[in-house]
Design a protein around this motif. Structure first.
Motif, PDB file in Angstrom:
ATOM      1  N   LEU A   4      95.809  16.774  65.351  1.00 17.96           N
ATOM      2  CA  LEU A   4      95.782  18.184  65.729  1.00 17.96           C
ATOM      3  C   LEU A   4      97.203  18.722  65.848  1.00 17.96           C
ATOM      4  CD1 LEU A   4      92.977  18.288  68.461  1.00 17.96           C
ATOM      5  CD2 LEU A   4      92.787  18.727  65.995  1.00 17.96           C
ATOM      6  N   ALA A   5      97.318  20.029  65.669  1.00 20.48           N
ATOM      7  CA  ALA A   5      98.599  20.729  65.715  1.00 20.48           C
ATOM      8  C   ALA A   5      98.651  21.616  66.954  1.00 20.48           C
ATOM      9  CB  ALA A   5      98.756  21.584  64.459  1.00 20.48           C
ATOM     10  N   HIS A   6      99.799  21.619  67.622  1.00 18.10           N
ATOM     11  CA  HIS A   6     100.013  22.511  68.758  1.00 18.10           C
ATOM     12  C   HIS A   6     100.846  23.688  68.258  1.00 18.10           C
ATOM     13  CE1 HIS A   6     101.732  24.103  72.473  1.00 18.10           C
ATOM     14  NE2 HIS A   6     100.607  23.670  73.022  1.00 18.10           N
ATOM     15  N   PRO A   7     100.363  24.916  68.439  1.00 17.50           N
ATOM     16  CA  PRO A   7     101.089  26.070  67.901  1.00 17.50           C
ATOM     17  C   PRO A   7     102.443  26.267  68.571  1.00 17.50           C
ATOM     18  CG  PRO A   7      99.225  26.791  69.226  1.00 17.50           C
ATOM     19  CD  PRO A   7      99.152  25.297  69.146  1.00 17.50           C
ATOM     20  N   GLY A   8     103.419  26.629  67.762  1.00 14.97           N
ATOM     21  CA  GLY A   8     104.760  26.885  68.257  1.00 14.97           C
ATOM     22  C   GLY A   8     104.896  28.310  68.765  1.00 14.97           C
ATOM     23  N   GLY A   9     106.039  28.588  69.308  1.00 11.41           N
ATOM     24  CA  GLY A   9     106.323  29.929  69.803  1.00 11.41           C
ATOM     25  C   GLY A   9     106.144  30.025  71.304  1.00 11.41           C
ATOM     26  N   PHE A  67      98.147  22.801  55.033  1.00 11.51           N
ATOM     27  CA  PHE A  67      98.442  21.501  55.640  1.00 11.51           C
ATOM     28  C   PHE A  67      99.861  21.075  55.285  1.00 11.51           C
ATOM     29  CE2 PHE A  67      98.399  16.956  56.266  1.00 11.51           C
ATOM     30  CZ  PHE A  67      97.651  16.793  57.418  1.00 11.51           C
ATOM     31  N   GLU A  68     100.226  21.265  54.029  1.00 10.42           N
ATOM     32  CA  GLU A  68     101.578  20.911  53.609  1.00 10.42           C
ATOM     33  C   GLU A  68     102.624  21.776  54.320  1.00 10.42           C
ATOM     34  OE1 GLU A  68     104.419  20.424  49.663  1.00 10.42           O
ATOM     35  OE2 GLU A  68     102.335  21.021  49.392  1.00 10.42           O
ATOM     36  N   GLU A  69     102.363  23.086  54.445  1.00  6.73           N
ATOM     37  CA  GLU A  69     103.314  23.977  55.120  1.00  6.73           C
ATOM     38  C   GLU A  69     103.490  23.605  56.582  1.00  6.73           C
ATOM     39  OE1 GLU A  69     102.065  28.028  54.618  1.00  6.73           O
ATOM     40  OE2 GLU A  69     102.419  28.004  52.449  1.00  6.73           O
ATOM     41  N   GLU A  70     102.408  23.151  57.222  1.00 10.19           N
ATOM     42  CA  GLU A  70     102.466  22.868  58.649  1.00 10.19           C
ATOM     43  C   GLU A  70     102.871  21.439  58.985  1.00 10.19           C
ATOM     44  OE1 GLU A  70      99.040  24.317  60.761  1.00 10.19           O
ATOM     45  OE2 GLU A  70      99.312  26.333  59.975  1.00 10.19           O
ATOM     46  N   THR A  71     102.850  20.534  57.996  1.00  2.67           N
ATOM     47  CA  THR A  71     103.195  19.136  58.284  1.00  2.67           C
ATOM     48  C   THR A  71     104.306  18.585  57.395  1.00  2.67           C
ATOM     49  OG1 THR A  71     101.605  18.199  56.724  1.00  2.67           O
ATOM     50  CG2 THR A  71     100.814  18.614  58.981  1.00  2.67           C
ATOM     51  N   SER A 121      90.266  31.771  56.666  1.00  2.15           N
ATOM     52  CA  SER A 121      91.282  30.739  56.807  1.00  2.15           C
ATOM     53  C   SER A 121      90.666  29.424  56.368  1.00  2.15           C
ATOM     54  CB  SER A 121      91.761  30.617  58.255  1.00  2.15           C
ATOM     55  OG  SER A 121      92.623  31.672  58.572  1.00  2.15           O
ATOM     56  N   ALA A 122      91.527  28.493  55.985  1.00  3.65           N
ATOM     57  CA  ALA A 122      91.051  27.183  55.551  1.00  3.65           C
ATOM     58  C   ALA A 122      91.987  26.122  56.099  1.00  3.65           C
ATOM     59  CB  ALA A 122      90.989  27.121  54.024  1.00  3.65           C
ATOM     60  N   GLY A 123      91.407  24.959  56.413  1.00  4.15           N
ATOM     61  CA  GLY A 123      92.218  23.905  56.986  1.00  4.15           C
ATOM     62  C   GLY A 123      91.733  22.518  56.627  1.00  4.15           C
ATOM     63  N   VAL A 124      92.606  21.557  56.905  1.00  2.11           N
ATOM     64  CA  VAL A 124      92.306  20.144  56.675  1.00  2.11           C
ATOM     65  C   VAL A 124      92.391  19.425  58.009  1.00  2.11           C
ATOM     66  CG1 VAL A 124      93.103  18.002  55.608  1.00  2.11           C
ATOM     67  CG2 VAL A 124      93.141  20.130  54.292  1.00  2.11           C
ATOM     68  N   LEU A 125      91.326  18.710  58.340  1.00  5.39           N
ATOM     69  CA  LEU A 125      91.276  17.880  59.536  1.00  5.39           C
ATOM     70  C   LEU A 125      91.476  16.430  59.098  1.00  5.39           C
ATOM     71  CD1 LEU A 125      90.770  17.570  62.576  1.00  5.39           C
ATOM     72  CD2 LEU A 125      88.318  17.484  62.054  1.00  5.39           C
ATOM     73  N   MET A 126      92.692  15.920  59.299  1.00  6.87           N
ATOM     74  CA  MET A 126      92.970  14.535  58.930  1.00  6.87           C
ATOM     75  C   MET A 126      92.417  13.627  60.028  1.00  6.87           C
ATOM     76  SD  MET A 126      96.580  12.638  57.994  1.00  6.87           S
ATOM     77  CE  MET A 126      96.713  13.308  56.327  1.00  6.87           C
ATOM     78  N   TYR A 127      91.794  12.520  59.595  1.00  8.26           N
ATOM     79  CA  TYR A 127      91.268  11.572  60.564  1.00  8.26           C
ATOM     80  C   TYR A 127      91.633  10.157  60.144  1.00  8.26           C
ATOM     81  CZ  TYR A 127      87.493  10.405  57.321  1.00  8.26           C
ATOM     82  OH  TYR A 127      86.782   9.975  56.221  1.00  8.26           O
ATOM     83  N   ARG A 128      91.567   9.261  61.117  1.00  8.07           N
ATOM     84  CA  ARG A 128      91.803   7.845  60.866  1.00  8.07           C
ATOM     85  C   ARG A 128      90.941   7.051  61.841  1.00  8.07           C
ATOM     86  NH1 ARG A 128      97.842   6.941  63.574  1.00  8.07           N
ATOM     87  NH2 ARG A 128      97.157   7.134  65.751  1.00  8.07           N
ATOM     88  N   THR A 129      90.750   5.786  61.533  1.00  6.21           N
ATOM     89  CA  THR A 129      90.076   4.886  62.468  1.00  6.21           C
ATOM     90  C   THR A 129      91.163   4.030  63.101  1.00  6.21           C
ATOM     91  OG1 THR A 129      88.108   4.876  61.076  1.00  6.21           O
ATOM     92  CG2 THR A 129      88.284   3.138  62.724  1.00  6.21           C
ATOM     93  N   HIS A 130      91.210   4.061  64.422  1.00  5.44           N
ATOM     94  CA  HIS A 130      92.252   3.346  65.159  1.00  5.44           C
ATOM     95  C   HIS A 130      91.577   2.629  66.335  1.00  5.44           C
ATOM     96  CE1 HIS A 130      96.368   2.606  66.429  1.00  5.44           C
ATOM     97  NE2 HIS A 130      96.009   2.929  67.661  1.00  5.44           N
ATOM     98  N   GLY A 131      91.692   1.320  66.363  1.00  5.01           N
ATOM     99  CA  GLY A 131      91.065   0.557  67.437  1.00  5.01           C
ATOM    100  C   GLY A 131      89.560   0.710  67.471  1.00  5.01           C
ATOM    101  N   PRO A 145      95.189  22.030  61.481  1.00  4.84           N
ATOM    102  CA  PRO A 145      96.180  22.712  60.635  1.00  4.84           C
ATOM    103  C   PRO A 145      95.461  23.602  59.607  1.00  4.84           C
ATOM    104  CG  PRO A 145      96.732  20.391  60.870  1.00  4.84           C
ATOM    105  CD  PRO A 145      95.349  20.580  61.437  1.00  4.84           C
ATOM    106  N   LYS A 146      95.736  24.890  59.648  1.00  5.57           N
ATOM    107  CA  LYS A 146      95.009  25.839  58.801  1.00  5.57           C
ATOM    108  C   LYS A 146      95.813  27.120  58.646  1.00  5.57           C
ATOM    109  CE  LYS A 146      92.723  27.939  62.673  1.00  5.57           C
ATOM    110  NZ  LYS A 146      93.986  28.584  62.930  1.00  5.57           N
TER     111      LYS A 146
END
Length: 152
Positions: free
Chosen positions: A22-27, A59-63, A5-15, A41-42
Motif C-alpha cells: 500500500l501507498a501512503h499519500p504525500g503532502g 504504478f510505475e509513476e508512484e513506485t 481511476s485505475a490501480g494495481v494491488l501488488m501482493y505476495r505470500t510471506h510467512g 497505487p492508482k
C-alpha cells in the motif's frame, strides 16, 4: 463525465500469509494520518487509455517499478467521491525503501504564495490483509476482500 481511476494491488505470500503493498499519500494534508489513509497505487485514466494500461502507468509513476505478471481483475467500485476505481492484482515483491514517487506542487503554507513540491507517495509498506483493512481508505477495502477470496 464520470472520472475513472485505475490501480494495481501488488501482493505476495510471506510467512504463509498474503501481504499487499500500500501507498501512503504525500503532502501536508496526509502527513499525520495513518489508519484509513493508505491506498492502492492508482491514478486517473487518460482519455481513451485502457484502464489496465493506466493502472500499470500509475504504478510505475508512484513506485518507479515497471510492473509485469499475470494481472487478476478485481473489478470496479464507485467511491463516495463519485470516482470509479478499476483495480488489478499482481503477484510481485519489492523493497519499499527503494521505491520512488513522482511529485506535485501546491501552495504551501496556504496563502503564502510559495509553491512547495511534495512526493505523490511518501512511503510504501507491506501489510497482511487484516492489517491492510485497517490502514486502507474505507472505499478500497472491497478490493482487499476480492483479492483474499481469489487467492487459494
Amino acid at each position: 463525465m464520470p472520472r475513472l481511476s485505475a490501480g494495481v494491488l501488488m501482493y505476495r505470500t510471506h510467512g504463509g500469509h498474503i501481504e499487499v503493498l500500500l501507498a501512503h499519500p504525500g503532502g501536508p494534508f496526509w502527513s499525520r494520518k495513518d489508519a484509513g489513509a493508505w491506498s492502492i497505487p492508482k491514478g486517473e485514466c487518460m482519455p481513451g487509455e485502457p484502464p489496465l494500461a493506466a493502472a500499470r502507468r500509475e504504478f510505475e509513476e508512484e513506485t518507479g517499478i515497471v510492473v509485469q505478471g499475470n494481472f487478476l481483475p478485481l473489478g470496479e467500485e464507485k467511491m463516495a467521491s463519485g470516482k470509479t476505481i478499476s483495480v488489478w492484482a499482481v503477484e510481485g515483491d519489492c523493497d519499499p525503501s527503494g521505491l520512488r514517487s513522482n511529485t506535485f506542487q501546491i501552495e504551501w503554507p496556504p496563502r503564502s504564495g510559495k509553491m512547495t513540491e511534495f512526493p505523490e507517495v511518501d512511503r510504501w509498506e507491506w501489510f497482511p490483509i487484516e492489517e491492510a483493512r485497517k490502514r486502507i481508505l474505507k472505499g478500497q477495502v472491497v478490493f482487499l476482500d476480492r483479492l483474499a477470496s481469489s487467492i487459494p
